[in-house]
Scaffold this motif. Structure first.
Motif, mmCIF file in Angstrom:
data_model
loop_
_atom_site.group_PDB
_atom_site.id
_atom_site.type_symbol
_atom_site.label_atom_id
_atom_site.label_comp_id
_atom_site.label_asym_id
_atom_site.label_seq_id
_atom_site.Cartn_x
_atom_site.Cartn_y
_atom_site.Cartn_z
ATOM 1 N N PRO A 65 -9.954 23.759 -26.848
ATOM 2 C CA PRO A 65 -9.973 22.572 -25.998
ATOM 3 C C PRO A 65 -9.451 22.865 -24.585
ATOM 4 C CG PRO A 65 -8.059 22.496 -27.408
ATOM 5 C CD PRO A 65 -8.852 23.711 -27.812
ATOM 6 N N GLY A 66 -9.007 24.101 -24.359
ATOM 7 C CA GLY A 66 -8.481 24.466 -23.048
ATOM 8 C C GLY A 66 -9.539 24.362 -21.969
ATOM 9 N N ILE A 67 -9.143 23.833 -20.821
ATOM 10 C CA ILE A 67 -10.063 23.704 -19.688
ATOM 11 C C ILE A 67 -9.350 24.135 -18.407
ATOM 12 C CG2 ILE A 67 -11.442 21.852 -20.705
ATOM 13 C CD1 ILE A 67 -9.827 19.890 -18.898
ATOM 14 N N GLY A 68 -10.137 24.382 -17.390
ATOM 15 C CA GLY A 68 -9.549 24.726 -16.107
ATOM 16 C C GLY A 68 -10.613 24.975 -15.061
ATOM 17 N N LEU A 69 -10.140 25.212 -13.871
ATOM 18 C CA LEU A 69 -11.011 25.529 -12.748
ATOM 19 C C LEU A 69 -10.321 26.604 -11.931
ATOM 20 C CD1 LEU A 69 -13.581 24.861 -11.099
ATOM 21 C CD2 LEU A 69 -12.196 23.246 -9.803
ATOM 22 N N ALA A 70 -11.055 27.657 -11.607
ATOM 23 C CA ALA A 70 -10.537 28.719 -10.756
ATOM 24 C C ALA A 70 -11.420 28.823 -9.529
ATOM 25 C CB ALA A 70 -10.511 30.049 -11.496
ATOM 26 N N GLU A 71 -10.807 29.119 -8.399
ATOM 27 C CA GLU A 71 -11.558 29.355 -7.171
ATOM 28 C C GLU A 71 -11.098 30.689 -6.609
ATOM 29 O OE1 GLU A 71 -12.669 26.208 -4.298
ATOM 30 O OE2 GLU A 71 -11.473 27.396 -2.901
ATOM 31 N N ILE A 72 -12.080 31.513 -6.278
ATOM 32 C CA ILE A 72 -11.800 32.814 -5.690
ATOM 33 C C ILE A 72 -12.483 32.844 -4.339
ATOM 34 C CG2 ILE A 72 -12.131 35.301 -5.899
ATOM 35 C CD1 ILE A 72 -12.221 33.196 -8.988
ATOM 36 N N GLU A 73 -11.721 33.181 -3.299
ATOM 37 C CA GLU A 73 -12.281 33.257 -1.948
ATOM 38 C C GLU A 73 -12.003 34.639 -1.381
ATOM 39 O OE1 GLU A 73 -12.142 30.095 1.344
ATOM 40 O OE2 GLU A 73 -10.478 31.443 1.796
ATOM 41 N N PHE A 74 -13.074 35.340 -1.028
ATOM 42 C CA PHE A 74 -12.964 36.644 -0.383
ATOM 43 C C PHE A 74 -13.102 36.452 1.120
ATOM 44 C CE2 PHE A 74 -14.847 37.695 -4.545
ATOM 45 C CZ PHE A 74 -13.916 38.605 -5.003
ATOM 46 N N ASP A 75 -12.232 37.074 1.886
ATOM 47 C CA ASP A 75 -12.344 37.125 3.344
ATOM 48 C C ASP A 75 -12.656 38.576 3.674
ATOM 49 O OD1 ASP A 75 -11.832 37.511 6.101
ATOM 50 O OD2 ASP A 75 -10.418 35.842 6.133
ATOM 51 N N THR A 76 -13.912 38.845 4.035
ATOM 52 C CA THR A 76 -14.345 40.222 4.234
ATOM 53 C C THR A 76 -13.847 40.825 5.544
ATOM 54 O OG1 THR A 76 -16.447 39.529 5.207
ATOM 55 C CG2 THR A 76 -16.402 39.866 2.814
#
Length: 152
Positions: free
Chosen positions: A44-55
């Protein structure tokens, strides 16, 4: 008269300002749930991840919010890359065994960390070795792998 001299001076100065370099920001969002695991499960585990690369700055910003885990957090990292997206098992690309400062021993929480991708400490040693032996090679592989769907 004084104001027109000031305007002329400001205008002349603007011609000598060097342009700012604009970063390329690449963002990915990942829905975290049991069905998206390989193999999928009924957690039942939920989540949201955001990954942002700055090149330009060579950074990776990771944020995550998660809740309702059946057990407590033990490790957190990013896997990358497989020859074809979503086939076989991808190795751990980032710091092992877990992101620095990721909260352990909890069932709900959040995380926010900026990584310097010029540093070997941002990657697993195996991922660096598999991608040219340098942090630059690891960074390029992680971004390329992410673009083809590993983190989407």
């Amino acid at each position: 008269m004084k104001s027109s001299v000031l305007v002329a001076a400001m205008s002349a100065t603007m011609f000598f300002v060097t342009p700012l370099v604009h970063a390329e920001l690449i963002r990915f969002h990942a829905k975290l749930n049991g069905l998206n695991e390989v193999p999928s499960n009924a957690s039942p585990g939920i989540g949201l991840a955001e990954i942002e690369f700055d090149t330009t700055a060579h950074t990776m910003h990771v944020t995550a919010d998660f809740s309702d885990l059946l057990g407590t957090v033990t490790v957190a990292h990013i896997h990358c890359c497989t020859p074809l997206p979503l086939t076989s098992t991808a190795g751990v690309a980032t710091t092992t065994p877990t992101f620095p400062g990721f909260p352990a021993g909890i069932t709900s929480g959040s995380y926010d960390q900026l990584f310097d991708l010029t540093q070997a400490s941002s990657f697993s040693a195996a991922f660096i070795t598999a991608n040219g032996g340098t942090p630059a090679g690891a960074e390029a592989a992680l971004i390329a792998g992410s673009k083809i769907g590993i983190l989407k």
